[in-house]
Structure formats: structure tokens, C-alpha cells
Design an enzyme around this catalytic site. Structure first.
Site, mmCIF file in Angstrom:
data_model
loop_
_atom_site.group_PDB
_atom_site.id
_atom_site.type_symbol
_atom_site.label_atom_id
_atom_site.label_comp_id
_atom_site.label_asym_id
_atom_site.label_seq_id
_atom_site.Cartn_x
_atom_site.Cartn_y
_atom_site.Cartn_z
ATOM 1 N N THR A 55 0.849 -1.198 0.000
ATOM 2 C CA THR A 55 0.000 0.000 0.000
ATOM 3 C C THR A 55 0.884 1.248 0.000
ATOM 4 O O THR A 55 1.988 1.214 0.533
ATOM 5 C CB THR A 55 -0.882 -0.037 1.254
ATOM 6 O OG1 THR A 55 -1.798 -1.105 1.106
ATOM 7 C CG2 THR A 55 -1.634 1.254 1.489
ATOM 8 N N ARG B 88 -13.730 -7.801 -1.318
ATOM 9 C CA ARG B 88 -13.117 -7.466 -0.029
ATOM 10 C C ARG B 88 -12.641 -6.002 -0.029
ATOM 11 O O ARG B 88 -11.976 -5.546 -0.944
ATOM 12 C CB ARG B 88 -11.929 -8.396 0.226
ATOM 13 C CG ARG B 88 -11.178 -8.144 1.546
ATOM 14 C CD ARG B 88 -10.000 -7.214 1.373
ATOM 15 N NE ARG B 88 -9.187 -7.122 2.588
ATOM 16 C CZ ARG B 88 -8.199 -6.247 2.738
ATOM 17 N NH1 ARG B 88 -7.893 -5.407 1.784
ATOM 18 N NH2 ARG B 88 -7.516 -6.221 3.857
ATOM 19 N N VAL B 89 -12.992 -5.291 1.013
ATOM 20 C CA VAL B 89 -12.522 -3.917 1.190
ATOM 21 C C VAL B 89 -11.758 -3.863 2.507
ATOM 22 O O VAL B 89 -12.253 -4.328 3.537
ATOM 23 C CB VAL B 89 -13.703 -2.925 1.205
ATOM 24 C CG1 VAL B 89 -13.229 -1.529 1.580
ATOM 25 C CG2 VAL B 89 -14.393 -2.897 -0.162
ATOM 26 N N GLY B 90 -10.566 -3.328 2.463
ATOM 27 C CA GLY B 90 -9.740 -3.263 3.676
ATOM 28 C C GLY B 90 -9.865 -1.924 4.375
ATOM 29 O O GLY B 90 -10.874 -1.217 4.267
ATOM 30 N N ASP B 91 -8.813 -1.581 5.080
ATOM 31 C CA ASP B 91 -8.815 -0.345 5.866
ATOM 32 C C ASP B 91 -8.544 0.901 5.021
ATOM 33 O O ASP B 91 -8.935 2.013 5.390
ATOM 34 C CB ASP B 91 -7.748 -0.428 6.970
ATOM 35 C CG ASP B 91 -6.346 -0.660 6.398
ATOM 36 O OD1 ASP B 91 -6.223 -1.377 5.376
ATOM 37 O OD2 ASP B 91 -5.370 -0.143 6.971
ATOM 38 N N THR C 72 -0.550 1.240 6.817
ATOM 39 C CA THR C 72 -0.393 0.115 5.897
ATOM 40 C C THR C 72 -0.228 -1.162 6.713
ATOM 41 O O THR C 72 0.390 -1.150 7.770
ATOM 42 C CB THR C 72 0.824 0.303 4.981
ATOM 43 O OG1 THR C 72 1.050 -0.936 4.270
ATOM 44 C CG2 THR C 72 2.093 0.645 5.738
ATOM 45 N N GLY C 73 -0.797 -2.244 6.214
ATOM 46 C CA GLY C 73 -0.678 -3.511 6.933
ATOM 47 C C GLY C 73 -1.926 -4.336 6.717
ATOM 48 O O GLY C 73 -2.705 -4.081 5.792
ATOM 49 N N GLY D 13 -5.289 -4.996 6.799
ATOM 50 C CA GLY D 13 -6.358 -4.039 6.985
ATOM 51 C C GLY D 13 -7.421 -4.438 7.979
ATOM 52 O O GLY D 13 -7.972 -3.583 8.687
HETATM 53 N N1 ASP Z 1 -3.894 -2.201 4.389
HETATM 54 C C1 ASP Z 1 -4.041 -2.745 3.068
HETATM 55 C C2 ASP Z 1 -5.304 -3.570 3.020
HETATM 56 O O1 ASP Z 1 -5.583 -4.262 3.965
HETATM 57 C C3 ASP Z 1 -2.894 -3.591 2.654
HETATM 58 C C4 ASP Z 1 -1.551 -2.998 2.818
HETATM 59 O O2 ASP Z 1 -1.340 -2.059 3.565
HETATM 60 O O3 ASP Z 1 -0.617 -3.490 2.165
HETATM 61 O O4 ASP Z 1 -5.958 -3.556 2.013
#
Ligand code: ASP
Length: 297
Positions: free
Chosen positions: A167, A195-198, A217-218, A220
Site C-alpha cells: 500500500t 473485499r474492502v480493507g482499511d 499500511t498492513g 487491513g
Molecule cells: N492495508 C491494506 C489492506 O488491507 C494492505 C496494505 O497495507 O498493504 O488492504
């Protein structure tokens, strides 16, 4: 990193580092855009414009899991998320699960500036992009070039997308003292369709107010459950914590829940914090008139 009150810009290219992957180009690119950003900061570019320019450049580079470098989900579709926030007026824009939009962060900016809403998703967001004349990807097979290869991943890594985050995000304090944050992603590897993340969620991956700007980032799912980006702001506002401590505590909470990742944050005094609990995080910062500092581990 020490306070100076001087305008400052920080970027990340994702938490999580694979030992077998060479990140030299991805890190060098962060240095390049930070150098450009330092000049723009000095010229008085507004924080919101700057974070959009930084994120858009990373989306277009193909070096990170955002924009061009995104990987398809399990249904074979590239679905993208992005959000941004301007601190002094709490304006925000976001898009979720959009397909074939060249710059999701530009689309999020259009949502902020040209719609009465904060978030648009899916086909409606794509139609909004078309109505605004924003560039679309016409040949996804030719355009998308995943920065991270998911085909070799198996088992838990494949399902969790735990170690290969890419990200992108940016936070800035401009000469007028305004703060802004932006984040954009192709999501975790091998994610389910829809799927929707953070990343598009204000308060989870992105936050800015008149005190602090944050981009996360991480994994989510954990950042959502920790309301990680807003947690930094809340700790500073309600508990009187300093930036470094608040940012570290927010990542600690993500870790306690079982997640990994990191964040970049800048406060109104120009302090910068970039904590992570993953193996590494591509990140960098620059102050107006200064030299960029880029780090991986
Ligand atoms: N946070 C992002 C998600 O979960 C992924 C990422 O940070 O690499 O979609």
C-alpha cells in the site's frame, strides 16, 4: 523524528518485506518523489495537493501494490481502494473496490471536491470517474503489472496476505500549518472478490485533523478493528500523548489484536513518527529545503 515546525512530508510504500525481494528501486523512487515534494513544500503547495501528488506518482510507478502495481483478487479482478483527508476542514474523500481507474487517489479527491459524499464504491464510483473524465484503464491485462507475485504464495500466507503489503500513503504539514493524509492500495494479496480493507476507511487507514495526519499500511482487517489512524489522533487529543508515543501505541494495539503493519504520521509541530511491527516498511521523509531520508528496516 525531531520537531522543527518546518513543513514536512512523509511517504510509505507499504509495510512487510520479503527477504527474497529487491526493494532498491521502490526505495529509490520514494527518494525521488520526496525530493520533488520538498521543493513543492517550500513553494507553498497545500498539504492536500502534495499528498495526492505523492500517492498518484506511486500508483503510476508500478513499484507498489497500488494502482498499476496491484495484484488481482481471487476472481482475477484488480479492485482498488483509496482515501484522503484534509485536517483543517476535516474534508474527506474515498473510493472502494473500484476497477480500472488509473488513479484511485485522484478519484477520491474528486469525491471530496465534486460530490456531497465521502465515499463511493464499485460501479457507481467508476461511473463517477467517467462523468468527471478521469483516466480509465482500457486494457487491464496489459496495464496492471503486479509489484508482488502472489502465485508462489501458499497456505496461510496466501489467505492472509500477511507479509507482502505494498500500500502507498503520504502525510504532510504545509507552510500554512495545514495537515493532510492520503492512502491507496490494491489490497491484500489473494483477497476475496469484493473485499474492502482499511485503506478507504477514514479513521482506520487515513486520518487528518488540525493536530495530526496519519496513513497506515498492513493487514487491513486489524487496522479497521483498531481504528488505528484515529487512535493516534484520539490519544493525542484525549490523553495528551505526544506523536511518537501515540503512534507507537496504535501499532501496539494492532499487534495485540494479531495484526502487523505500520503507519506514518506528522503532527502540527512538524514531528514525524513512522512505527511498524512488520519485518520492515518502505518509508521516507523530507523537510522543506532538506534532503530525503528513506528507510526499509
Ligand atoms: N492495508 C491494506 C489492506 O488491507 C494492505 C496494505 O497495507 O498493504 O488492504
Amino acid at each position: 523524528m525531531s520537531s522543527s515546525g518546518i513543513p514536512v512530508l512523509a511517504v510509505h510504500g507499504g509495510a512487510g518485506v520479503r527477504p527474497d525481494h529487491d526493494y532498491a528501486e521502490a526505495c529509490a523512487f520514494l527518494g525521488e518523489i520526496l525530493s520533488r515534494g520538498a521543493s513543492a513544500l517550500g513553494e507553498g503547495r497545500p498539504a492536500l495537493d502534495l499528498v495526492v501528488e505523492m500517492v498518484e506518482a506511486m500508483e503510476a510507478s508500478g513499484l507498489y501494490v497500488a494502482g498499476k502495481g496491484s495484484s488481482p483478487n481471487r476472481a482475477g479482478e484488480v479492485e482498488l481502494d483509496a482515501s484522503l483527508m484534509s485536517g483543517h476542514d476535516r474534508q474527506s474523500g474515498a473510493v472502494a473496490a473500484v476497477r480500472n481507474v488509473v488513479s484511485p487517489v485522484r478519484l477520491a479527491l474528486a469525491v471530496l471536491r465534486e460530490s456531497p459524499h465521502v465515499m463511493l464504491a464499485g460501479a457507481g464510483a467508476e461511473a463517477f470517474a467517467d462523468a468527471r473524465g478521469l483516466p480509465r484503464v482500457t486494457d487491464p491485462g496489459a496495464y496492471y503489472a503486479p509489484a508482488v507475485d502472489a502465485t508462489g504464495l501458499a497456505g496461510a500466507r496466501a489467505s492472509a496476505g500477511a507479509l507482502d503489503h505494498g500500500t502507498v500513503g503520504a502525510v504532510a504539514l504545509d507552510v500554512a500549518g495545514r495537515l493532510a493524509a492520503a492512502t491507496s492500495t490494491g489490497g491484500t494479496l489473494n483477497k476475496l472478490w469484493g473485499r474492502v480493507g482499511d485503506t478507504p476507511l477514514v479513521g482506520a487507514a487515513t486520518w487528518a485533523d488540525d493536530r495530526v495526519a496519519v496513513s497506515c499500511t498492513g493487514q487491513g482487517e486489524y487496522f479497521i478493528r483498531a481504528a488505528a489512524a484515529h487512535d493516534v489522533a484520539a490519544r493525542m487529543a484525549y490523553a495528551g500523548e505526544g506523536l511518537e508515543r501515540a503512534a507507537a501505541a496504535a501499532i501496539h494495539t494492532v499487534g495485540d489484536l494479531g495484526g502487523n503493519g505500520g503507519l506514518i504520521a506528522v503532527d502540527r509541530a512538524g514531528n514525524v513518527a513512522m512505527p511498524f511491527n512488520s519485518a520492515g516498511m518502505k518509508r521516507g521523509m523530507v523537510r522543506a529545503g532538506g534532503e530525503p531520508v528513506v528507510e526499509l528496516y
